[in-house]
Design a protein around this motif. Structure first.
Motif, PDB file in Angstrom:
ATOM      1  N   VAL A  70      27.345  29.628  47.752  1.00 42.01           N
ATOM      2  CA  VAL A  70      28.016  30.863  47.391  1.00 42.01           C
ATOM      3  C   VAL A  70      27.742  31.156  45.938  1.00 42.01           C
ATOM      4  CG1 VAL A  70      30.230  32.016  47.191  1.00 42.01           C
ATOM      5  CG2 VAL A  70      29.823  30.426  49.067  1.00 42.01           C
ATOM      6  N   ARG A  71      27.095  32.254  45.683  1.00 40.59           N
ATOM      7  CA  ARG A  71      26.735  32.607  44.315  1.00 40.59           C
ATOM      8  C   ARG A  71      27.800  33.546  43.754  1.00 40.59           C
ATOM      9  NH1 ARG A  71      22.307  32.925  47.319  1.00 40.59           N
ATOM     10  NH2 ARG A  71      22.416  35.202  47.464  1.00 40.59           N
ATOM     11  N   ALA A  72      28.295  33.279  42.557  1.00 45.64           N
ATOM     12  CA  ALA A  72      29.363  34.092  41.969  1.00 45.64           C
ATOM     13  C   ALA A  72      28.910  34.674  40.652  1.00 45.64           C
ATOM     14  CB  ALA A  72      30.630  33.252  41.751  1.00 45.64           C
ATOM     15  N   ALA A  73      29.309  35.900  40.385  1.00 48.02           N
ATOM     16  CA  ALA A  73      29.065  36.537  39.094  1.00 48.02           C
ATOM     17  C   ALA A  73      30.381  37.114  38.624  1.00 48.02           C
ATOM     18  CB  ALA A  73      28.021  37.654  39.236  1.00 48.02           C
ATOM     19  N   ARG A  74      30.652  36.964  37.271  1.00 45.75           N
ATOM     20  CA  ARG A  74      31.936  37.423  36.744  1.00 45.75           C
ATOM     21  C   ARG A  74      31.726  38.177  35.451  1.00 45.75           C
ATOM     22  NH1 ARG A  74      36.123  32.448  36.715  1.00 45.75           N
ATOM     23  NH2 ARG A  74      37.391  34.125  35.834  1.00 45.75           N
ATOM     24  N   LEU A  75      32.707  39.031  35.115  1.00 43.62           N
ATOM     25  CA  LEU A  75      32.719  39.659  33.806  1.00 43.62           C
ATOM     26  C   LEU A  75      32.994  38.602  32.745  1.00 43.62           C
ATOM     27  CD1 LEU A  75      34.812  42.886  34.401  1.00 43.62           C
ATOM     28  CD2 LEU A  75      32.369  42.755  34.009  1.00 43.62           C
ATOM     29  N   GLY A  76      32.569  38.815  31.575  1.00 48.92           N
ATOM     30  CA  GLY A  76      32.858  37.899  30.473  1.00 48.92           C
ATOM     31  C   GLY A  76      34.275  38.051  29.973  1.00 48.92           C
ATOM     32  N   GLU A 128      28.909  42.810  51.329  1.00 51.00           N
ATOM     33  CA  GLU A 128      28.381  44.045  50.765  1.00 51.00           C
ATOM     34  C   GLU A 128      27.456  43.698  49.605  1.00 51.00           C
ATOM     35  OE1 GLU A 128      31.591  46.666  49.665  1.00 51.00           O
ATOM     36  OE2 GLU A 128      32.880  45.790  51.207  1.00 51.00           O
ATOM     37  N   ALA A 129      26.470  44.554  49.370  1.00 48.05           N
ATOM     38  CA  ALA A 129      25.602  44.375  48.207  1.00 48.05           C
ATOM     39  C   ALA A 129      26.299  45.014  47.023  1.00 48.05           C
ATOM     40  CB  ALA A 129      24.247  45.019  48.454  1.00 48.05           C
ATOM     41  N   ALA A 130      26.858  44.197  46.122  1.00 47.93           N
ATOM     42  CA  ALA A 130      27.610  44.727  44.992  1.00 47.93           C
ATOM     43  C   ALA A 130      27.151  44.051  43.718  1.00 47.93           C
ATOM     44  CB  ALA A 130      29.109  44.499  45.203  1.00 47.93           C
ATOM     45  N   HIS A 131      27.389  44.715  42.608  1.00 49.72           N
ATOM     46  CA  HIS A 131      27.014  44.178  41.303  1.00 49.72           C
ATOM     47  C   HIS A 131      28.195  44.334  40.357  1.00 49.72           C
ATOM     48  CE1 HIS A 131      22.820  43.991  42.601  1.00 49.72           C
ATOM     49  NE2 HIS A 131      22.990  45.207  43.109  1.00 49.72           N
ATOM     50  N   VAL A 132      28.301  43.401  39.398  1.00 52.69           N
ATOM     51  CA  VAL A 132      29.368  43.463  38.411  1.00 52.69           C
ATOM     52  C   VAL A 132      29.159  44.684  37.526  1.00 52.69           C
ATOM     53  CG1 VAL A 132      30.371  42.325  36.392  1.00 52.69           C
ATOM     54  CG2 VAL A 132      29.752  40.979  38.410  1.00 52.69           C
ATOM     55  N   GLY A 133      30.261  45.401  37.299  1.00 55.34           N
ATOM     56  CA  GLY A 133      30.189  46.596  36.480  1.00 55.34           C
ATOM     57  C   GLY A 133      31.144  47.636  37.010  1.00 55.34           C
ATOM     58  N   GLY A 134      31.563  48.553  36.163  1.00 56.53           N
ATOM     59  CA  GLY A 134      32.517  49.564  36.590  1.00 56.53           C
ATOM     60  C   GLY A 134      33.844  48.910  36.920  1.00 56.53           C
ATOM     61  N   ASP A 135      34.315  49.134  38.152  1.00 55.32           N
ATOM     62  CA  ASP A 135      35.586  48.526  38.532  1.00 55.32           C
ATOM     63  C   ASP A 135      35.379  47.201  39.251  1.00 55.32           C
ATOM     64  OD1 ASP A 135      34.553  49.459  40.896  1.00 55.32           O
ATOM     65  OD2 ASP A 135      36.478  50.191  41.670  1.00 55.32           O
ATOM     66  N   VAL A 136      34.143  46.713  39.357  1.00 52.55           N
ATOM     67  CA  VAL A 136      33.859  45.436  39.997  1.00 52.55           C
ATOM     68  C   VAL A 136      33.922  44.333  38.938  1.00 52.55           C
ATOM     69  CG1 VAL A 136      32.189  44.052  41.265  1.00 52.55           C
ATOM     70  CG2 VAL A 136      32.460  46.487  41.793  1.00 52.55           C
ATOM     71  N   VAL A 137      34.880  43.414  39.101  1.00 55.24           N
ATOM     72  CA  VAL A 137      35.077  42.344  38.135  1.00 55.24           C
ATOM     73  C   VAL A 137      34.167  41.160  38.419  1.00 55.24           C
ATOM     74  CG1 VAL A 137      36.798  40.772  37.141  1.00 55.24           C
ATOM     75  CG2 VAL A 137      37.477  43.037  37.930  1.00 55.24           C
ATOM     76  N   ALA A 138      33.949  40.858  39.708  1.00 54.88           N
ATOM     77  CA  ALA A 138      33.143  39.695  40.086  1.00 54.88           C
ATOM     78  C   ALA A 138      32.560  39.940  41.471  1.00 54.88           C
ATOM     79  CB  ALA A 138      34.000  38.428  40.092  1.00 54.88           C
ATOM     80  N   THR A 139      31.506  39.196  41.796  1.00 55.98           N
ATOM     81  CA  THR A 139      30.946  39.237  43.146  1.00 55.98           C
ATOM     82  C   THR A 139      30.703  37.818  43.616  1.00 55.98           C
ATOM     83  OG1 THR A 139      28.636  39.340  42.416  1.00 55.98           O
ATOM     84  CG2 THR A 139      29.804  41.443  42.679  1.00 55.98           C
ATOM     85  N   ILE A 195      34.821  41.865  43.993  1.00 58.47           N
ATOM     86  CA  ILE A 195      36.259  41.786  43.724  1.00 58.47           C
ATOM     87  C   ILE A 195      36.520  42.817  42.634  1.00 58.47           C
ATOM     88  CG2 ILE A 195      38.166  40.385  42.840  1.00 58.47           C
ATOM     89  CD1 ILE A 195      36.730  37.926  43.895  1.00 58.47           C
ATOM     90  N   THR A 196      37.415  43.788  42.921  1.00 57.41           N
ATOM     91  CA  THR A 196      37.619  44.907  42.016  1.00 57.41           C
ATOM     92  C   THR A 196      38.828  44.708  41.113  1.00 57.41           C
ATOM     93  OG1 THR A 196      39.038  46.114  43.545  1.00 57.41           O
ATOM     94  CG2 THR A 196      36.661  46.443  43.780  1.00 57.41           C
ATOM     95  N   ILE A 197      38.879  45.546  40.064  1.00 53.68           N
ATOM     96  CA  ILE A 197      40.027  45.514  39.161  1.00 53.68           C
ATOM     97  C   ILE A 197      41.316  45.767  39.929  1.00 53.68           C
ATOM     98  CG2 ILE A 197      41.154  46.747  37.251  1.00 53.68           C
ATOM     99  CD1 ILE A 197      38.423  47.186  36.029  1.00 53.68           C
TER     100      ILE A 197
END
Length: 326
Positions: free
Chosen positions: A2-8, A48-59, A65-67
């Motif tokens: 499971v690959r995770a990406a998060r806002l700093g 879903e194909a999503a990327h961090v940014g906007g209201d997306v905090v992490a994937t 995962i949204t704000i």
């Protein structure tokens, strides 16, 4: 994996500020973290194909995962935004692991998911639209008018009495003897500093009569025998009534112990009770309507013999004892 990406850390700070300023609750259709519906959603959520940014905090594997979701989770669980985000990530990871391990095919897991779905359905269709706060003032007032007699507490009086018993068909000689004894008892009570306590001492066998003593709780006029009530409520202050009282039970010596004035239940008490009552009635009606709609499109078969056994089986400890005896 499971690959995770998060806002700093800057993104988390912005998120915390947004959550502090935000006044709304969980978004419609999305349950918070920690709830049964939230856990079920985390497992069953589509990729879903999503990327961090906007209201997306992490994937996590492309699932966002949204704000708004973090805000709802934080509010529900009372967590800091960073901890709420971590919990959502953990739920997503566990959901993905469960899916790959085919835990969704486990009977217990399916039953738990079904129960969570039922609870979520009841919250959405039955409870949420029918809250006490949602009852209109007009409906509250209409119900108040219906039950206004019950919102008035009548005057009550607490009393002690000595009864010289007589049969309803007692002859004049018996009535005269009972009345004389009652007047003697009344004279003894009047001379006492504590008439009610003195009454306790005078009960028992007195010649041909078995005198009884009774301490009555606060009672309204309609709750008492008419001659007794008339004499008791004619008194203007506590004390021994000026004369003995004849009823169908015999002759009474009456001590008025306390006058409890009439009162009205305040709005602060009856309005919340009416709102809860109306909300419960509407929830029951909504549940009946939902059940009827489901029955209309669902085939139901009943084993009459099994139903008969289930309806006639004893409940509780008796049922368990009967089962052990078989």
């Amino acid at each position: 994996m499971v690959r995770a990406a998060r806002l700093g850390s800057i993104g988390i700070g912005v998120l915390a500020a947004l959550m502090t300023l935000g006044g709304c609750g969980a978004p419609e259709g999305r349950a918070g973290a920690g709830s049964d519906a939230g856990r079920a959603h985390a497992v069953a959520r589509p990729r879903e194909a999503a990327h961090v940014g906007g209201d997306v905090v992490a994937t996590l594997d492309g699932v966002p995962i949204t704000i708004a979701e973090v805000e709802a989770a934080a509010r529900e669980a009372g967590l800091e935004p960073a901890l709420a985000l971590r919990r959502l990530e953990e739920e997503q990871v566990l959901g993905a692991l469960a899916a790959r391990a085919s835990l969704g095919e486990d009977a217990e897991a399916r039953a738990a998911a079904r129960r969570a779905a039922v609870r979520a359905l009841l919250r959405e269709r039955i409870e949420a639209p029918n809250t006490p706060e949602g009852i209109s003032s007009a409906d509250v007032e209409a119900r108040r008018v219906e039950i206004q007699d019950r919102l008035q507490v009548p005057e009550t009086r607490r009393a002690t009495h000595l009864l010289v018993p007589l049969a309803p068909d007692a002859d004049p000689a018996q009535l005269d003897a009972a009345t004389r004894l009652a007047n003697e008892l009344r004279a003894a009570i009047v001379a006492s500093a504590d008439p009610s306590l003195r009454a306790d001492e005078l009960g028992g066998r007195r010649g041909a009569f078995d005198v009884r003593v009774e301490h009555l709780p606060p009672m309204s006029r309609p709750e008492l025998d008419a001659p007794f009530a008339d004499a008791l409520f004619a008194a203007t202050a506590p004390g021994v009534l000026p004369s003995v009282v004849r009823t169908r039970f015999g002759v009474h010596v009456v001590v008025l112990d306390e006058i409890v004035p009439a009162s009205t239940i305040p709005r602060s008490e009856w309005e919340p009770a009416i709102r809860r009552q109306l909300a419960n009635e509407r929830r029951l009606a909504a549940l009946d309507a939902l059940a009827s709609a489901l029955r209309a499109r669902t085939s139901v078969e009943i084993d009459e013999r099994a139903a008969s056994i289930a309806l006639s089986a004893p409940l509780g400890d008796e049922g368990a004892a009967a089962e052990r005896a078989r």
